[in-house]
Design an enzyme around this catalytic site. Structure first.
Site, short mmCIF file in Angstrom:
data_model
loop_
_atom_site.label_atom_id
_atom_site.label_comp_id
_atom_site.label_asym_id
_atom_site.label_seq_id
_atom_site.Cartn_x
_atom_site.Cartn_y
_atom_site.Cartn_z
N ARG A 82 38.80 32.88 29.78
CA ARG A 82 39.32 33.45 31.02
C ARG A 82 40.30 34.57 30.70
NH1 ARG A 82 38.32 28.15 31.81
NH2 ARG A 82 37.81 27.34 33.88
N HIS A 93 44.87 32.53 32.38
CA HIS A 93 44.70 31.07 32.47
C HIS A 93 43.65 30.56 31.48
CE1 HIS A 93 47.07 30.58 36.27
NE2 HIS A 93 46.67 31.81 36.47
N ARG A 143 42.29 21.60 37.28
CA ARG A 143 42.54 22.22 35.98
C ARG A 143 43.94 22.83 35.99
NH1 ARG A 143 41.97 27.21 33.42
NH2 ARG A 143 41.52 27.08 31.20
N ASN A 174 49.59 27.64 41.76
CA ASN A 174 50.45 27.65 40.58
C ASN A 174 51.57 26.64 40.76
OD1 ASN A 174 49.16 29.63 39.05
ND2 ASN A 174 50.41 31.29 39.87
N HIS A 233 37.49 29.49 42.84
CA HIS A 233 37.38 30.73 43.62
C HIS A 233 38.17 30.54 44.92
CE1 HIS A 233 36.02 34.28 45.39
NE2 HIS A 233 34.76 34.00 45.66
N ARG A 283 42.09 38.53 45.48
CA ARG A 283 41.63 37.36 44.73
C ARG A 283 40.24 36.95 45.21
NH1 ARG A 283 45.85 32.60 44.74
NH2 ARG A 283 44.68 31.94 42.90
N TYR A 302 37.64 36.36 41.75
CA TYR A 302 37.23 35.09 41.12
C TYR A 302 35.72 34.99 40.98
CZ TYR A 302 42.04 33.59 41.22
OH TYR A 302 43.39 33.52 40.98
N ARG A 309 31.99 35.59 32.78
CA ARG A 309 32.43 34.46 31.96
C ARG A 309 31.32 33.43 31.80
NH1 ARG A 309 35.40 29.80 32.20
NH2 ARG A 309 35.29 29.58 34.46
FE1 HDD Z 1 44.39 34.08 39.54
C1 HDD Z 1 42.45 32.42 37.32
C2 HDD Z 1 46.17 31.20 40.15
C3 HDD Z 1 46.59 35.84 41.50
C4 HDD Z 1 42.45 36.79 39.26
N1 HDD Z 1 44.33 32.19 38.85
C5 HDD Z 1 43.43 31.70 37.94
C6 HDD Z 1 43.68 30.30 37.73
C7 HDD Z 1 44.73 29.95 38.53
C8 HDD Z 1 45.13 31.14 39.24
C9 HDD Z 1 45.36 28.58 38.66
C10 HDD Z 1 42.92 29.41 36.76
C11 HDD Z 1 41.76 28.74 37.42
C12 HDD Z 1 41.08 27.80 36.45
O1 HDD Z 1 41.75 26.84 36.03
O2 HDD Z 1 39.93 28.06 36.11
N2 HDD Z 1 46.09 33.63 40.53
C13 HDD Z 1 46.59 32.36 40.76
C14 HDD Z 1 47.62 32.42 41.77
C15 HDD Z 1 47.75 33.73 42.13
C16 HDD Z 1 46.77 34.48 41.37
C17 HDD Z 1 48.38 31.22 42.29
C18 HDD Z 1 48.66 34.35 43.13
C19 HDD Z 1 49.09 33.73 44.18
N3 HDD Z 1 44.51 35.97 40.21
C20 HDD Z 1 45.47 36.49 41.04
C21 HDD Z 1 45.13 37.86 41.40
C22 HDD Z 1 43.94 38.13 40.77
C23 HDD Z 1 43.58 36.93 40.04
C24 HDD Z 1 45.94 38.76 42.30
C25 HDD Z 1 43.10 39.36 40.77
C26 HDD Z 1 43.16 40.34 41.63
N4 HDD Z 1 42.79 34.55 38.40
C27 HDD Z 1 42.11 35.72 38.51
C28 HDD Z 1 40.83 35.73 37.71
C29 HDD Z 1 40.83 34.31 37.07
C30 HDD Z 1 42.11 33.71 37.59
C31 HDD Z 1 40.66 36.90 36.79
C32 HDD Z 1 40.65 34.22 35.56
C33 HDD Z 1 39.64 33.12 35.34
C34 HDD Z 1 39.15 32.78 36.66
O3 HDD Z 1 39.76 33.55 37.59
O4 HDD Z 1 38.30 31.96 36.92
O5 HDD Z 1 39.75 35.91 38.56
#
Ligand code: HDD
Length: 688
Positions: free
Chosen positions: A58, A61, A98, A134, A325, A344, A348, A355
């Site tokens: 990822r 995370h 997770r 989070n 997602h 978001r 996702y 991935r």
């Molecule tokens: Fe995110 C993963 C939480 C903002 C893009 N995010 C990811 C995971 C968590 C969060 C817990 C891990 C999920 C797992 O265990 O597979 N993220 C947050 C929270 C945010 C946040 C609480 C703000 C309130 N995230 C955020 C933004 C973006 C992303 C603004 C993109 C514009 N986040 C991602 C991602 C990930 C991710 C790149 C990486 C792996 C995945 O999604 O599955 O899409």
């Protein structure tokens, strides 16, 4: 999920094609010392599959730990607000959670200073709902378009890929100093919240304001909260850094071990509800993800309970392949126009495509809904389904119009009135970056403030640019003048001469972890230091009394195997002292036994163990001659030589030998453990 599990017990080795294999240790060659043959399909298949075993981690995370469990709503009161059945029916539904760190790679340490992810997949009868939250209720940025910038700044620097899983470097603080919307979240990140003692002892937050929608199509704003039954507790920074070496899997192991031991972690789900008519009644914008709604203003109302009770069978198949997602919603839960959430909802799905290698990842066992799935989507990499029939389009007459559009139980988007210009501009209502950072600071106890100040000093101390340090301190002066001055003193930056924004003086007591004490010591890990000659009766009593209170007690001795007590039956050591460390325990006890204490006093590991536990403000207990080891480690206790129990800043002692040990001694020790740390203890001078 069950049907995909593969159990290899009582089986014979085969190829992927099911052909039995008689030899898997040597390649097919011409003569023993000759060339390998291309014809060796078994060797080629084995190596090829191995070559392709990895998938991209990822992008954030990457490091995580997962578990299965269930969620159950308490009662149906939310029915007035939402048609989401899992929040109202009282039926037990499966979940997969997770937990994760954000910045580090898959192999990084668990106890770094970071936000923790808390992502929950609810397998509801109406489809999968993902609450991707989070352990902190706000975020670094307000609009998802800034996410790549923020993540590039916090990740290891691109020229040398240093530092791993750490925010203490120039690029992050450069970004922070130029982007004041980050400040509120940076206060959380510098606080104890970034150092959770356990995933089981941290809160979770949905962060954004979402929308509940009822049967009449009426919306209510909602914020989601998870509250851990065991209370919210943290490690201290020095401890975290040491654990990163002693046991980099600390939080992952803790989750796994507790579930294996039947000590199932639990959280209560709560909601803060805000009527649509009250949307503009706050001094911040509900759509701004860098803001909380103080609990004193809108209380958190309990909705249900989640228990995690099953570890995955296979880390890759489940914890790695789980795909969360934010747009996985069910009828009754909808989005708001929070620009971070909107981004978001794109990111996702997009990230899973790279991935997990294609569009069929929802068919992976861990992601499969329990609700029936009927789509006209076809083919693609990794397609698992064999779709029968001739049609894969809507409308059709050939397949009787199926799958047909449902007329009930469907997801219908909340009807929102929107009008205006297409525009690229941050809303004015998002522009107060400081008031809630100040609110957080004001709400901390003095010890929590000290931790925040030393965290800023540590982090800025690693920043090589004095200019960046100066800009951060100048920004902190907008949060609170005293904070800025205290931080500046440690990092070689001139203290800001004067206050630029008067502190508003408001606080939210719910923000301080110390305001939610727990009276339980379940799952707390207690080390008992023993050596030959130890008092067996007293040691057994310690184990019994603490185990009775649901703690996990381990005997640590200079070597594994039998410990021969002064009198009585031998004891069995659980761990060899030098394979462990005080940082892996919540508290330490030294039983009496002059010979044992003498041996331990000459063992640097044992002396250091006690001194270090003391330094980290942990409860330390000793009885009888056990107190001598405390003294050897520089820990003083105030008791006169009688049999009374004395508690002094988390040090619980009595001169009594094992026969005279009272329940008062164990009760006092348990109270100190439940308190987690004796924060009033001053330990800066302790050299451990
Ligand atoms: Fe995110 C993963 C939480 C903002 C893009 N995010 C990811 C995971 C968590 C969060 C817990 C891990 C999920 C797992 O265990 O597979 N993220 C947050 C929270 C945010 C946040 C609480 C703000 C309130 N995230 C955020 C933004 C973006 C992303 C603004 C993109 C514009 N986040 C991602 C991602 C990930 C991710 C790149 C990486 C792996 C995945 O999604 O599955 O899409």
């Amino acid at each position: 999920m069950q049907s995909s599990r593969v159990d290899l017990d009582h089986t014979r080795l085969t190829t992927q094609q099911g052909v039995r294999v008689d030899h898997t240790d040597d390649s097919l060659t011409i003569t023993e010392r000759g060339p390998t043959l291309l014809e060796d399909f078994h060797a080629r298949e084995k190596i090829t599959h191995f070559d392709h075993e990895r998938i991209p981690e990822r992008v954030v995370h990457a490091r995580g730990a997962g578990a299965y469990g269930h969620f159950q709503a308490y009662e149906g009161w939310l029915r007035d607000y939402t048609v989401a059945e899992f929040l109202t029916s009282g039926e037990q539904i499966p979940v997969f959670v997770r937990f994760s760190t954000v910045a580090g790679s898959r192999g990084s340490a668990d106890t770094v200073r970071d936000v923790r992810g808390f992502a929950t997949k609810f397998f509801t009868r109406q489809g999968n709902y993902d609450l991707v939250g989070n352990n902190m209720p706000v975020f670094f940025i307000q609009d998802g378009i800034k996410f790549p910038d923020f993540v590039h700044a916090v990740k290891p620097e691109p020229d040398n890929e240093i530092p791993q899983a750490a925010s203490a470097h120039d690029t992050l603080w450069d970004f922070v100093s130029l982007q004041p919307e980050t400040l509120h979240m940076m206060m959380w990140l510098m606080s104890d919240r970034a150092l959770p003692r356990s995933y089981r002892m941290m809160q979770g937050f949905g962060v954004h304001t979402f929308r509940l929608v009822n049967a009449d199509g009426q919306g209510t704003f909602v914020k989601f909260h998870w509250k851990p039954v065991l209370g919210t507790h943290s490690l201290v920074w020095d401890e975290c850094q040491k654990i990163a070496g002693k046991d980099p899997d600390y939080n992952r192991r803790d989750l796994w071990d507790c579930i294996e031991a039947g000590q199932f972690p639990e959280w209560e789900l709560g909601v803060q509800l805000v009527d649509e008519k009250d949307e503009f009644s706050f001094d911040f914008d509900l759509l701004d993800p860098t803001k909380i709604i103080p609990e004193e203003q809108v209380p958190v109302r309990p909705v249900g309970r989640m228990v995690l009770d099953r570890n995955p069978d296979n880390f890759f198949a489940e914890t790695e392949q789980v795909a969360f997602h934010t747009a996985n919603v069910v009828p009754g839960i909808d989005f708001t126009n929070d620009p971070l959430l909107q981004a978001r909802n794109f990111s996702y799905l997009d990230t899973q495509l790279i991935r997990l290698g294609g569009p069929n990842f929802a068919q992976l066992p861990v992601n499969r809904p329990i609700a029936d799935v009927h789509t006209n989507q076809r083919d693609g990499y990794g397609q698992q389904a064999v779709h029968k029939g001739r049609t894969s389009y809507f409308k059709n007459s050939i397949s009787g119009g199926c799958p047909a559009i449902a007329d009930s139980g469907t997801f219908s988007h909340y009807t929102e009135h929107v009008e205006g210009h297409k525009i690229r501009k941050r809303s004015e209502s998002f522009k107060d970056f400081y008031s809630q950072a100040t609110l957080f600071w004001n709400s901390m106890s003095e010890v929590e403030r000290e931790h925040i100040v030393s965290a800023f000093r540590f982090e800025l101390g690693k920043v090589t640019s004095k200019e960046i340090r100066g800009r951060v301190v100048a920004e902190l002066n907008n949060v609170d003048h005293e904070l800025a001055v205290r931080v500046s003193e440690g990092v070689g930056v001139t203290a800001p001469a004067e206050e630029v924004r008067p502190n508003h003086g408001r606080s939210s007591p719910a923000l301080s972890q110390l305001n939610a004490p727990s009276n339980r010591i379940s799952t707390r890990r207690i080390a008992v230091l023993v050596a030959d000659g130890v008092d067996a009766t007293g040691t057994r009593r310690v184990v019994d009394e603490l185990t009775k209170r649901e703690a996990v007690v381990e005997l640590l001795a200079p070597s594994d195997g039998e410990v021969r007590p002064g009198t009585g039956e031998p004891l069995e050591a659980d761990r060899q002292l030098n394979t462990m460390a005080s940082v892996l325990y919540d508290a330490v006890v030294v039983p009496c036994g002059p010979d044992s204490v003498n041996l331990l006093s000459q063992d640097g590991y044992a002396v250091h163990f006690v001194a270090e536990a003391y330094k980290h403000a942990k409860p330390v207990a000793a009885f009888g001659s056990g107190r001598d080891l405390l003294h050897r480690a520089g820990v003083t206790d105030r008791i006169a030589d009688n049999e009374q129990v004395t508690v002094d800043q988390g040090v619980v002692t009595t001169a009594a030998a094992s026969q005279e040990l009272t329940t008062e001694f164990f009760d006092a020790f348990a109270t100190e453990i439940a308190r987690h740390r004796a924060w009033e203890r001053r330990t800066d001078a302790v050299p451990a």
